[in-house]
Write a protein that holds these residues in place. Structure first.
Motif, PDB file in Angstrom:
ATOM      1  N   MET A   1       6.520  -2.557  -1.250  1.00 59.41           N
ATOM      2  CA  MET A   1       6.731  -3.446  -2.389  1.00 59.41           C
ATOM      3  C   MET A   1       7.106  -2.640  -3.629  1.00 59.41           C
ATOM      4  SD  MET A   1       4.197  -5.973  -4.431  1.00 59.41           S
ATOM      5  CE  MET A   1       3.328  -4.556  -5.047  1.00 59.41           C
ATOM      6  N   ILE A   2       6.427  -1.533  -3.869  1.00 60.10           N
ATOM      7  CA  ILE A   2       6.715  -0.704  -5.044  1.00 60.10           C
ATOM      8  C   ILE A   2       8.143  -0.187  -4.984  1.00 60.10           C
ATOM      9  CG2 ILE A   2       6.170   1.509  -6.151  1.00 60.10           C
ATOM     10  CD1 ILE A   2       3.190   0.872  -5.387  1.00 60.10           C
ATOM     11  N   GLU A   3       8.598   0.206  -3.807  1.00 61.14           N
ATOM     12  CA  GLU A   3       9.971   0.696  -3.654  1.00 61.14           C
ATOM     13  C   GLU A   3      10.979  -0.410  -3.961  1.00 61.14           C
ATOM     14  OE1 GLU A   3      13.159   2.872  -3.430  1.00 61.14           O
ATOM     15  OE2 GLU A   3      11.124   3.670  -3.461  1.00 61.14           O
ATOM     16  N   ILE A   4      10.712  -1.622  -3.532  1.00 63.20           N
ATOM     17  CA  ILE A   4      11.618  -2.739  -3.812  1.00 63.20           C
ATOM     18  C   ILE A   4      11.635  -3.039  -5.309  1.00 63.20           C
ATOM     19  CG2 ILE A   4      11.992  -5.224  -3.442  1.00 63.20           C
ATOM     20  CD1 ILE A   4      10.921  -4.696  -0.536  1.00 63.20           C
ATOM     21  N   VAL A   5      10.485  -2.972  -5.963  1.00 68.02           N
ATOM     22  CA  VAL A   5      10.421  -3.171  -7.418  1.00 68.02           C
ATOM     23  C   VAL A   5      11.246  -2.089  -8.117  1.00 68.02           C
ATOM     24  CG1 VAL A   5       8.897  -3.091  -9.434  1.00 68.02           C
ATOM     25  CG2 VAL A   5       8.223  -4.405  -7.421  1.00 68.02           C
ATOM     26  N   ARG A   6      11.103  -0.849  -7.691  1.00 66.67           N
ATOM     27  CA  ARG A   6      11.892   0.243  -8.302  1.00 66.67           C
ATOM     28  C   ARG A   6      13.387   0.009  -8.129  1.00 66.67           C
ATOM     29  NH1 ARG A   6       8.128   4.835  -6.015  1.00 66.67           N
ATOM     30  NH2 ARG A   6       6.672   5.007  -7.747  1.00 66.67           N
ATOM     31  N   ARG A   7      13.759  -0.415  -6.911  1.00 65.30           N
ATOM     32  CA  ARG A   7      15.176  -0.669  -6.637  1.00 65.30           C
ATOM     33  C   ARG A   7      15.699  -1.793  -7.529  1.00 65.30           C
ATOM     34  NH1 ARG A   7      15.856  -2.774  -1.259  1.00 65.30           N
ATOM     35  NH2 ARG A   7      14.153  -1.366  -0.835  1.00 65.30           N
ATOM     36  N   THR A   8      14.890  -2.820  -7.729  1.00 64.31           N
ATOM     37  CA  THR A   8      15.290  -3.946  -8.577  1.00 64.31           C
ATOM     38  C   THR A   8      15.440  -3.496 -10.024  1.00 64.31           C
ATOM     39  OG1 THR A   8      14.070  -5.438  -7.124  1.00 64.31           O
ATOM     40  CG2 THR A   8      14.612  -6.276  -9.298  1.00 64.31           C
TER      41      THR A   8
ATOM     42  N   ALA B   1      10.102  -9.922 -10.935  1.00 63.69           N
ATOM     43  CA  ALA B   1      11.312 -10.237 -10.166  1.00 63.69           C
ATOM     44  C   ALA B   1      11.389  -9.365  -8.911  1.00 63.69           C
ATOM     45  CB  ALA B   1      12.553 -10.033 -11.035  1.00 63.69           C
ATOM     46  N   GLY B   2      11.039  -8.099  -9.054  1.00 69.71           N
ATOM     47  CA  GLY B   2      11.032  -7.202  -7.895  1.00 69.71           C
ATOM     48  C   GLY B   2       9.997  -7.612  -6.866  1.00 69.71           C
ATOM     49  N   MET B   3       8.832  -8.047  -7.341  1.00 73.09           N
ATOM     50  CA  MET B   3       7.785  -8.478  -6.407  1.00 73.09           C
ATOM     51  C   MET B   3       8.198  -9.753  -5.673  1.00 73.09           C
ATOM     52  SD  MET B   3       4.464  -7.543  -8.718  1.00 73.09           S
ATOM     53  CE  MET B   3       3.192  -7.735  -7.489  1.00 73.09           C
ATOM     54  N   LEU B   4       8.875 -10.653  -6.357  1.00 74.28           N
ATOM     55  CA  LEU B   4       9.382 -11.856  -5.685  1.00 74.28           C
ATOM     56  C   LEU B   4      10.424 -11.497  -4.630  1.00 74.28           C
ATOM     57  CD1 LEU B   4       9.632 -14.311  -8.708  1.00 74.28           C
ATOM     58  CD2 LEU B   4       8.045 -14.446  -6.768  1.00 74.28           C
ATOM     59  N   GLU B   5      11.239 -10.505  -4.946  1.00 74.67           N
ATOM     60  CA  GLU B   5      12.220 -10.018  -3.968  1.00 74.67           C
ATOM     61  C   GLU B   5      11.503  -9.415  -2.760  1.00 74.67           C
ATOM     62  OE1 GLU B   5      15.749  -9.369  -2.172  1.00 74.67           O
ATOM     63  OE2 GLU B   5      15.466 -10.459  -4.054  1.00 74.67           O
ATOM     64  N   ALA B   6      10.478  -8.637  -3.018  1.00 77.24           N
ATOM     65  CA  ALA B   6       9.715  -8.013  -1.933  1.00 77.24           C
ATOM     66  C   ALA B   6       9.026  -9.073  -1.076  1.00 77.24           C
ATOM     67  CB  ALA B   6       8.680  -7.046  -2.507  1.00 77.24           C
ATOM     68  N   GLU B   7       8.574 -10.137  -1.717  1.00 77.27           N
ATOM     69  CA  GLU B   7       7.868 -11.207  -0.995  1.00 77.27           C
ATOM     70  C   GLU B   7       8.721 -11.782   0.138  1.00 77.27           C
ATOM     71  OE1 GLU B   7       5.370 -15.207  -2.129  1.00 77.27           O
ATOM     72  OE2 GLU B   7       7.185 -14.760  -3.290  1.00 77.27           O
ATOM     73  N   ARG B   8      10.011 -11.830  -0.064  1.00 81.63           N
ATOM     74  CA  ARG B   8      10.907 -12.363   0.974  1.00 81.63           C
ATOM     75  C   ARG B   8      10.854 -11.548   2.263  1.00 81.63           C
ATOM     76  NH1 ARG B   8      16.207 -13.098  -2.745  1.00 81.63           N
ATOM     77  NH2 ARG B   8      15.267 -14.527  -4.217  1.00 81.63           N
ATOM     78  N   GLN B   9      10.503 -10.273   2.121  1.00 80.47           N
ATOM     79  CA  GLN B   9      10.465  -9.392   3.289  1.00 80.47           C
ATOM     80  C   GLN B   9       9.083  -9.282   3.914  1.00 80.47           C
ATOM     81  OE1 GLN B   9      12.301  -5.633   2.468  1.00 80.47           O
ATOM     82  NE2 GLN B   9      13.813  -6.568   1.127  1.00 80.47           N
ATOM     83  N   PHE B  10       8.076  -9.883   3.239  1.00 79.98           N
ATOM     84  CA  PHE B  10       6.716  -9.804   3.774  1.00 79.98           C
ATOM     85  C   PHE B  10       6.624 -10.570   5.084  1.00 79.98           C
ATOM     86  CE2 PHE B  10       4.599  -9.293  -0.640  1.00 79.98           C
ATOM     87  CZ  PHE B  10       5.041  -7.997  -0.705  1.00 79.98           C
ATOM     88  N   ARG B  11       5.834 -10.057   5.965  1.00 85.71           N
ATOM     89  CA  ARG B  11       5.545 -10.716   7.236  1.00 85.71           C
ATOM     90  C   ARG B  11       4.101 -11.184   7.202  1.00 85.71           C
ATOM     91  NH1 ARG B  11      10.111  -9.514   7.065  1.00 85.71           N
ATOM     92  NH2 ARG B  11      11.481  -8.695   8.647  1.00 85.71           N
TER      93      ARG B  11
END
Length: 167
Positions: free
Chosen positions: A90-97, A116-126
């Motif tokens: 999740m932290i990596e996705i936030v950084r990328r965003t 916004a990054g955390m919401l993006e990461a949420e899409r990839q959560f299983r």
């Protein structure tokens, strides 16, 4: 725990790493919190003489590495929560965003982009492996909290947690 293991073993001479790693893993695998804590403290004491850096690293987080054991978390949920991979992902996705933002105007802007990054990461959560035990974990956390901060009070789990457990 793997990070703590790596931090400790990095301070050791090569010949001692396998033995210490095995002792760490054996202690962390125990279901008895007091026994696991005793083994880790004993190891820390031994390392104090031969490798003070490794001892300091282990001492620094010995209680935290046993939190799941103290709470009585076992099985699949324990394996899931032992890993820092979900958080790191999740932290990596936030950084990328956030990396395309060139001018930060305020702390609020940083918070919005983090969200916004955390919401993006949420899409990839299983689904959390062991998710069926999450209600039990909530009750265990509440009991642990009450035991630590209200030792004299007779407390019971919240009504919501009790309903979840019986459902």
């Amino acid at each position: 725990m793997r990070h703590k293991e790596r931090n400790v073993t990095d301070h050791l001479p090569e010949r001692e790493r396998a033995t210490v790693k095995q002792r760490l893993r054996r202690a962390w695998a125990l279901d008895d919190h007091a026994r696991a804590l005793d083994q880790l403290r004993r190891l820390t004491g031994e390392l104090d003489h031969s490798c003070p850096g490794a001892a300091g690293s282990l001492r620094e987080g010995v209680e935290e590495t046993l939190t799941l054991t103290r709470l009585g978390v076992r099985g699949n949920l324990k394996r899931t929560l032992e890993s820092t991979n979900p958080c790191e992902s999740m932290i990596e996705i936030v950084r990328r965003t956030q990396r395309n933002v060139k001018r930060w105007s305020s702390g609020e802007m940083a918070l919005r982009w983090t969200a916004a990054g955390m919401l993006e990461a949420e899409r990839q959560f299983r689904k959390i492996i062991g998710y069926r035990d999450l209600a039990t974990l909530v009750v265990a956390i509440e009991r642990d909290h009450d035991r630590r901060y209200y030792p004299d009070a007779a407390r019971t789990p919240t009504k919501e947690a009790a309903i979840v457990l019986t459902a």
